[in-house]
Design a protein around this motif. Structure first.
Motif, short mmCIF file in Angstrom:
data_model
loop_
_atom_site.label_atom_id
_atom_site.label_comp_id
_atom_site.label_asym_id
_atom_site.label_seq_id
_atom_site.Cartn_x
_atom_site.Cartn_y
_atom_site.Cartn_z
N LEU A 98 0.85 -1.19 0.00
CA LEU A 98 0.00 0.00 0.00
C LEU A 98 0.89 1.25 0.00
O LEU A 98 0.68 2.17 -0.80
CB LEU A 98 -0.89 -0.03 1.25
N ILE A 99 1.89 1.23 0.85
CA ILE A 99 2.81 2.37 0.91
C ILE A 99 3.53 2.54 -0.42
O ILE A 99 3.67 3.65 -0.94
CB ILE A 99 3.84 2.16 2.06
N PHE A 100 3.97 1.41 -0.97
CA PHE A 100 4.67 1.42 -2.25
C PHE A 100 3.80 2.06 -3.33
O PHE A 100 4.23 2.95 -4.07
CB PHE A 100 5.02 -0.02 -2.62
N GLY A 101 2.53 1.62 -3.39
CA GLY A 101 1.62 2.15 -4.40
C GLY A 101 1.38 3.64 -4.20
O GLY A 101 1.39 4.42 -5.16
N ILE A 102 1.20 4.04 -2.95
CA ILE A 102 0.97 5.46 -2.67
C ILE A 102 2.17 6.28 -3.14
O ILE A 102 2.02 7.33 -3.77
CB ILE A 102 0.71 5.67 -1.16
N GLY A 103 3.36 5.74 -2.84
CA GLY A 103 4.57 6.44 -3.26
C GLY A 103 4.62 6.62 -4.76
O GLY A 103 4.92 7.71 -5.28
N VAL A 104 4.28 5.56 -5.48
CA VAL A 104 4.30 5.65 -6.95
C VAL A 104 3.29 6.69 -7.41
O VAL A 104 3.59 7.54 -8.27
CB VAL A 104 4.01 4.27 -7.58
N GLY A 105 2.10 6.66 -6.83
CA GLY A 105 1.05 7.59 -7.24
C GLY A 105 1.48 9.04 -7.05
O GLY A 105 1.33 9.88 -7.94
N ILE A 106 2.07 9.31 -5.87
CA ILE A 106 2.50 10.68 -5.59
C ILE A 106 3.59 11.10 -6.58
O ILE A 106 3.54 12.18 -7.17
CB ILE A 106 3.01 10.78 -4.13
N LEU A 107 4.56 10.19 -6.78
CA LEU A 107 5.66 10.53 -7.67
C LEU A 107 5.19 10.76 -9.10
O LEU A 107 5.68 11.66 -9.79
CB LEU A 107 6.72 9.42 -7.64
N VAL A 108 4.25 9.94 -9.55
CA VAL A 108 3.72 10.11 -10.91
C VAL A 108 3.17 11.53 -11.07
O VAL A 108 3.49 12.24 -12.03
CB VAL A 108 2.63 9.06 -11.21
N TYR A 109 2.39 11.93 -10.08
CA TYR A 109 1.80 13.25 -10.20
C TYR A 109 2.85 14.35 -10.14
O TYR A 109 2.83 15.30 -10.92
CB TYR A 109 0.73 13.47 -9.11
N VAL A 110 3.77 14.18 -9.20
CA VAL A 110 4.81 15.20 -9.02
C VAL A 110 5.60 15.39 -10.31
O VAL A 110 5.83 16.51 -10.76
CB VAL A 110 5.74 14.81 -7.85
N ILE A 111 5.98 14.27 -10.93
CA ILE A 111 6.79 14.39 -12.15
C ILE A 111 5.95 14.93 -13.30
O ILE A 111 6.38 15.78 -14.08
CB ILE A 111 7.42 13.03 -12.51
N ARG A 112 4.70 14.46 -13.38
CA ARG A 112 3.84 14.96 -14.46
C ARG A 112 3.62 16.45 -14.31
O ARG A 112 3.66 17.21 -15.29
CB ARG A 112 2.48 14.25 -14.43
N ALA A 113 3.36 16.88 -13.10
CA ALA A 113 2.97 18.28 -12.89
C ALA A 113 4.16 19.21 -12.91
O ALA A 113 4.12 20.28 -13.50
CB ALA A 113 2.21 18.41 -11.57
N TRP A 114 5.23 18.79 -12.22
CA TRP A 114 6.32 19.75 -12.06
C TRP A 114 7.65 19.25 -12.61
O TRP A 114 8.65 19.94 -12.54
CB TRP A 114 6.49 20.09 -10.58
N GLY A 115 7.69 18.02 -13.12
CA GLY A 115 8.95 17.47 -13.61
C GLY A 115 9.17 17.76 -15.07
O GLY A 115 8.41 18.50 -15.71
N GLY A 116 10.19 17.14 -15.63
CA GLY A 116 10.57 17.43 -17.00
C GLY A 116 9.97 16.48 -18.02
O GLY A 116 10.14 16.65 -19.21
N TYR A 117 9.25 15.48 -17.57
CA TYR A 117 8.70 14.51 -18.52
C TYR A 117 7.19 14.54 -18.49
O TYR A 117 6.60 14.73 -17.42
CB TYR A 117 9.18 13.09 -18.17
#
Lengths: 694, 343, 187
Positions: B284-303
């Motif tokens: 569950l923690i792993f999935g949450i981490g992935v979800g947060i990171l996906v959004y962070v990179i999509r919204a504010w990252g370079g890809y």
């Protein structure tokens, strides 16, 4: 049953039950076998000690082996007959190793020994009742086989408030307890009453899985108005595990490494309760048990009441075993049972099931794939362990990590391996790792023990040495004082002087002899050291040194001999001493020779040493003859009085044999020496034979 | 006679690693069909080519490592890696690019760590990231729906003939990323091809993967923890940072759930047991981490999309998650968390 | 140029510091020998060339090799390697690792010379002059130091027999290492 509350335990699995195979027919008596094998260790703890002799006739129920120690139970003859053998016999163990057992040849009469039934156990003191249970040889019939009396007596802290009766029987295939509860509910309830009276718990809980409706109904009828709580558990493996059952029924967990008694609870199997009933009310010791015979390789799967010690092969034959179809033989159920290598082992107190599956029924495990950490095992684990982590650590033999991940809380129920998609033999990993850790612990313990003993010994030797030194100094002081006194008295004309002169002369000679002997041995030691060095790296200087030393040794020896010759002849009382000296001499010579051989000394030296050895042997023989004591090693092997000649010959033979053996063991021994030793042995043997035939 | 000595348990459950892999392959079918329906046979061609390549790589490495080739090829893990890669890479990516991705996935994603079960990173994502960083141009060349035929596609893949200009089209995520001045509504109005939610195409593909994922969940191939964690976290993040339809908007929660590789990641990548966390809580923690990171990179990252990076980053964190999510063993007062090293 | 000089200076300073620390904070005694000794099997057999386990432990602490203990075998080497952070080496003994042994005196042949009593490092032999001797099996470390001195060669070293209680399952092979029968099934 309105207030019934059940808890749940983590994990668990629902394997196919296969119980219908064997639970349809009533329990049948197994045929009386001609020969019964009764292993002395059928329980956890010290094996029983036989108290019958081979050839003795025993009656059914007679004690044939007594408990040894606290955690142990006695053993009884399951039928009347004759004790025909006591020694290693097949044992139901996965290794197929033998174990000490008593074998009884049945006489077919099945005649009981006189029994002492006791209708009113309530009149007995608890200790007497416990002793009755102990003497009946009852150990847990559920599978582990812990002595029941010990379990009942062990109350470390406070009272036991809950008595739990285990009728869950969660393993597939096994129906022994199911049939027992259906057919002997009254006895079971009586047995529970005995236990309840003995322990006086606040509540009695009986746990039965809901896949045994007939047993539940029978038990409910038998219970009547008694205040025992019958709890119907949802079927889930392993609800019959002691710790799991405790959690299911009370919501409490048994502390790690502890027993249910630590939380005021006690578990007993239903079979054990019936055995207690038999033992107390009828006075019958535990001589038989109910065992499930099942599996598709059997034509008539069923439950039988079989005598302990009945060979498994006979039981299975009774159930119509088709050996060609049997893929393996399992004692116990398909989840926790173990395979047996053959049909020869007997039934013992802990054997609740014999499973003879066909290959298609329980196919052999496919070759395991690497673990993919799917976590199915962790979901199934009733102890909430992380089986996949344990397996990785076991593979890497990381014992610290295994302990940190609570390997020893694993109950080896097999749920993890059951669900493993990679077919990893997880339980085997844990068993191997546990055994390895335990073994290392024992080794460590032994090493620690040895170290302590070694240090104590060193300490002792040091003290002895110190004492010797102190004594020597005291003697020297005394001597000095005596000498001073002497010189003092010598100044004065003394009448006693001529009288004292004679012994003092002798003493002086002896003193001189001693001194010379020490000198000689010192020279000898120096020579040896030099020779050793020479052997290691030969240099001309060393050679010269050795030659010099040799000369010195010779001189010392000569001086010693001269003095010895001058000394008064040995006192006749030293016959023994002479013999001892000769023996020691011989031993020294032999060690020398051996050392030289090991060091790879040249032939000339070896021959020289060998001659010295032979002469020492001769000297020993002479001394033996001179002494009127018989040679000790012969008097032990041969109690009859022997004549001198025979003794000499035998001694020679023994020495020759010992020599040869030493040579044979020594891989570096040269063939001629071996050959000569052999000839010597043969010669000695021939001479002895000749002498004996005379 | 000597009967076999086999350790207990003698009965075993029915789930087998091979069957798990086969079921995973079956579950990719809806997504594959959606991709084929929208973009033509590119994905299918890639899939066939990459499967063959992956099996070839796997066999070669096993041979090199002196492991039983037939035995390990049969486990199907190489095939699953290849199929997931094929579904993630753009259709009509040139053959050498897919080959490179495949090679990196099998060799550097899996076997350098010791093969099946030993890899700390998701092999498919390793291969994906390698080609994403190395060949950004090819990696952004997603075709417009219904634009490419079978023969032209094949020619494009083989590099014989290039497709006519305009066959490729920026994805909705690309457009959103590049957008500076338009409001969301204007953006959508400008690109009718994007459809309604996650961009036309993307939303159907994502829904198809969702269907496959639910199928696997029903067959109990994995628990709900990891996918739920990822989708839940992504949903919450996008809800939290959703500022309507401004020009600097990051897009609606639905847009994020149904665009890019969200569903493929949630059900086929995050659920990879080998490189993920082991306990349910950990997952569950792993999935949450992935979800947060996906959004962070999509919204504010370079890809524009971030599932691969997010998964790899969380793979790195998986041992730490395991470290802190050990269950309490029966009979112990509390869980012993953390590894004891030495004394 | 300056950079090189600075680095050089830095090296010199650090070296001097280290050298000073080595002298100033020298540890008295040798606690590591104690730890090494705790990992040796304490058979006191002397097969390592030292008179007992403690001297060998001290020798290891002083830099001797860790692979000279046949009774300890691979397990001891592994433990020592872990303790000292060394590479485990194969055992340095001609006969290789020795299984656990126990001494037994053929009592009929014993002449009661007490030589073995004196040789036993752990006092595991009981007896007196001209009385039959016997080995306390539970205390015997299997060092075979008593075999050599016996003048009539009546001491045997017998391997410790396995028993049901000590039987154990083998650790399974790592997955993928197939045995022959598995190969057939896998094919």
């Amino acid at each position: 049953m309105s207030d019934v509350k059940l808890w749940d335990f983590h994990g668990g699995i629902h394997p196919p039950e296969h119980k219908a195979l064997s639970n349809r027919t009533p329990i049948q008596p197994a045929p009386l076998p001609a020969r019964l094998i009764l292993p002395l260790g059928q329980h956890i703890g010290a094996p029983a000690q036989p108290i019958v002799a081979v050839g003795e006739r025993v009656l059914k129920g007679q004690t044939i082996a007594a408990a040894s120690g606290r955690v142990s139970v006695p053993l009884h003859a399951p039928t009347s007959g004759t004790v025909s053998f006591i020694g290693p016999q097949p044992y139901p163990h996965v290794s197929g190793m033998l174990a000490p057992a008593i074998v009884i040849d049945s006489d077919g009469l099945d005649a009981w020994a006189p029994l002492a039934p006791c209708a009113d156990y309530r009149g007995l003191a608890p200790e007497v009742l416990l002793e009755k249970i102990r003497q009946a040889g009852i150990s847990g019939l559920g599978g582990a086989g812990f002595p029941t009396a010990v379990k009942l007596a062990a109350r470390p802290q406070g009272k036991i408030h809950t008595l739990i009766i285990n009728g869950a029987e969660c393993e597939p295939y096994i129906t022994a307890d199911d049939r027992l509860m259906r057919e002997r509910a009254a006895e079971l309830v009586a047995g529970i009453e005995i236990l309840a009276w003995l322990i006086q718990p606040e509540q009695v809980l009986i746990g039965i899985e809901d896949n045994k409706p007939e047993a539940i109904a029978a038990l409910q009828a038998a219970l009547g108005e008694r205040p025992f709580g019958l709890r119907v558990l949802p079927t889930k493996y392993p609800s019959g595990g002691e710790k799991q059952l405790v959690e299911l029924l009370t919501g409490q967990q048994v502390p790690s490494g502890g027993l249910p008694t630590d939380v005021g609870m006690l578990c007993q199997n239903v079979g054990t309760c019936v055995a207690i009933h038999d033992a107390v009310l009828q006075g019958r010791p535990l001589v038989s048990r109910i065992v499930t015979l099942t599996g598709e390789a059997l034509a008539r799967p069923m439950n039988v009441e079989a005598l302990l010690g009945t060979p498994i092969g006979e039981l299975l034959a009774f159930a119509g075993l088709d050996e060609a179809r049997m893929d393996r033989l399992i004692m116990g159920g398909p989840m926790m049972g173990f395979t047996l290598p053959s049909l020869e082992a007997p039934l013992i107190k802990t054997g609740n099931c014999l499973l003879a599956p066909t290959r298609s029924e329980l196919p052999p495990p496919p070759p395991p794939l690497p673990c993919i950490r799917c976590g199915a095992c962790a979901d199934a684990c009733p102890a909430s362990l992380l089986p996949q982590q344990l397996h990785f650590f076991a593979l890497g033999q990381e014992h610290e990590q295994l302990r940190a991940h609570n390997l020893f809380d694993c109950i080896e129920c097999g749920a993890c391996a059951y669900v493993c998609p990679s077919s990893l033999p997880l339980v085997q990993y844990y068993r191997a790792a546990k055994a390895e850790i335990r073994e290392l612990e024992q080794k460590q313990h032994k090493a620690e023990h040895s170290r302590r003993r070694f240090e104590l010994r060193q300490e002792r030797l040091r003290k002895a040495e110190e004492q010797k030194e102190a004594e020597r100094q005291a003697r020297a002081e005394q001597a000095a004082r005596a000498k001073a006194l002497q010189t003092e008295s010598a100044a004065l004309p003394d009448r006693t002087a001529p009288l004292a002169a004679q012994p003092s002369l002798a003493a002086g000679l002896l003193e001189q002899q001693k001194k010379l002997r020490i000198e000689a041995s010192m020279a000898q030691i120096a020579l040896k050291k030099a020779e050793k060095q020479l052997a290691a790296h030969a240099t001309p200087e060393l050679e010269a040194q050795v030659a010099e030393l040799r000369a010195a040794v010779e001189a010392a020896k000569k001086a010693l001999e001269a003095v010895t010759a001058a000394a008064p002849p040995a006192v006749p009382a030293s016959n023994d001493a002479a013999l001892k000296k000769a023996k020691i001499e011989l031993a020294i010579k032999r060690t020398e020779l051996k050392k030289a051989e090991k060091a790879g000394a040249d032939d000339a030296e070896l021959t020289c040493l060998r001659e010295a050895l032979a002469s020492a042997e001769r000297a020993l023989h002479a001394a033996e003859e001179a002494s009127d004591k018989p040679a000790p090693q012969l008097i032990r092997t041969d109690k009859r009085p022997v004549d001198e000649k025979l003794r000499t010959l035998k001694t020679e033979l023994a020495f020759a044999r010992a020599d040869l053996r030493k040579l044979e063991r020594d891989e570096a021994a040269d063939p001629p020496a071996l050959e000569s030793a052999r000839t010597r042995l043969a010669e000695a043997e021939r001479k002895l034979a000749e002498h004996q035939s005379e | 006679m000597a009967l076999p000595r086999i350790t207990s348990p003698h009965a075993t459950g029915s789930t087998r690693t091979r069957q798990v892999m086969q079921l995973v392959l079956v579950a990719t079918l809806p997504g594959l069909l959606a991709l084929t329906w929208l973009y033509g046979f590119g994905t299918l061609l890639n899939l066939l080519w990459m499967s063959a390549a992956a099996l070839g790589f796997e066999a070669a490495v096993l041979q090199l490592r002196q492991r039983p080739v037939g035995f390990f090829l049969g486990d199907g893990s190489a095939l699953v890696t290849a199929v997931l890669l094929a579904l993630a890479l753009p259709p009509y990516a040139p053959w050498w690019l897919t080959l490179t991705a495949c090679g990196f996935a099998i060799l550097f994603g899996k076997h350098v760590y010791g093969g099946l079960g030993q890899n700390p990173f998701n092999p498919a994502m390793v291969g994906y990231v390698v080609v994403l960083i190395s060949f950004p141009l090819e990696m952004t060349a997603w075709p417009a729906p219904h634009a490419v035929g079978l023969v032209e596609g094949l020619q494009q893949i083989l590099g014989i003939a290039a497709l006519p200009d305009g066959w490729s089209q920026a994805t909705a995520l690309d457009v959103r990323k590049a957008n500076r001045s338009l409001t969301m509504d204007e953006l959508w109005a400008q690109n009718p091809a994007f459809g309604y939610l996650g961009g036309r195409g993307s939303e159907w593909v994502n829904l198809a993967f969702l269907a496959g994922g639910l199928f696997m969940l029903r067959r109990r191939l994995f628990g709900w923890h990891a996918p739920a964690g990822m989708l839940g976290a992504l949903f919450l993040m996008s809800l939290l940072f959703w500022n309507g339809s401004d020009s600097d908007s990051n897009g609606s929660p639905l847009f994020h759930l149904l665009s890019g590789a969200t569903m493929l990641g949630a059900f086929f990548i995050v659920t990879d047991p080998v490189s993920g966390a082991t306990s349910n809580q950990g997952r569950l923690i792993f999935g949450i981490g992935v979800g947060i990171l996906v959004y962070v990179i999509r919204a504010w990252g370079g890809y524009p999309d971030a599932v691969a990076f997010a998964v790899l980053l969380m793979n790195l964190a998986a041992p730490t998650i395991d470290y802190f999510s050990r269950p309490r063993t029966y009979g112990h007062r509390k869980a012993e968390r953390g590894f004891k090293v030495g004394d | 140029m300056t950079a090189v000089l600075v680095l050089l200076l830095l090296c010199l300073v650090c070296g001097a510091l280290l050298g000073y620390a080595a002298v100033r904070f020298r540890v008295e005694g040798n606690p590591i020998a104690e730890q090494i000794n705790a990992r040796l099997p304490q058979t006191q057999c002397g097969q390592c060339g030292y008179p007992g386990c403690r001297p060998y432990a001290e020798a290891i602490a002083a830099g001797d090799k860790i692979n000279k203990c046949p009774p300890g075998g691979a397990a001891t080497i592994q433990a020592l390697a872990e303790l000292l952070d060394l590479e485990p080496e194969p055992l340095d003994a001609a006969e290789g690792e020795k299984p656990p042994m126990v001494a037994r005196i053929r009592e009929a042949e014993c002449i009661g010379c007490t030589k073995c009593l004196q040789a036993c490092p752990v006092d595991a032999i009981v007896g007196a002059a001209k009385q039959m001797h016997t080995v306390i099996a539970a205390e015997c470390t299997g060092c075979d130091l008593c075999v050599e001195p016996c003048p009539v060669d009546c001491i045997d070293m017998i391997p410790l027999a396995g028993s049901l209680q000590h039987w154990k399952w083998d650790l399974p092979l790592p997955p993928g290492r197939l045995i022959a029968s598995d190969r057939e099934r896998a094919a």
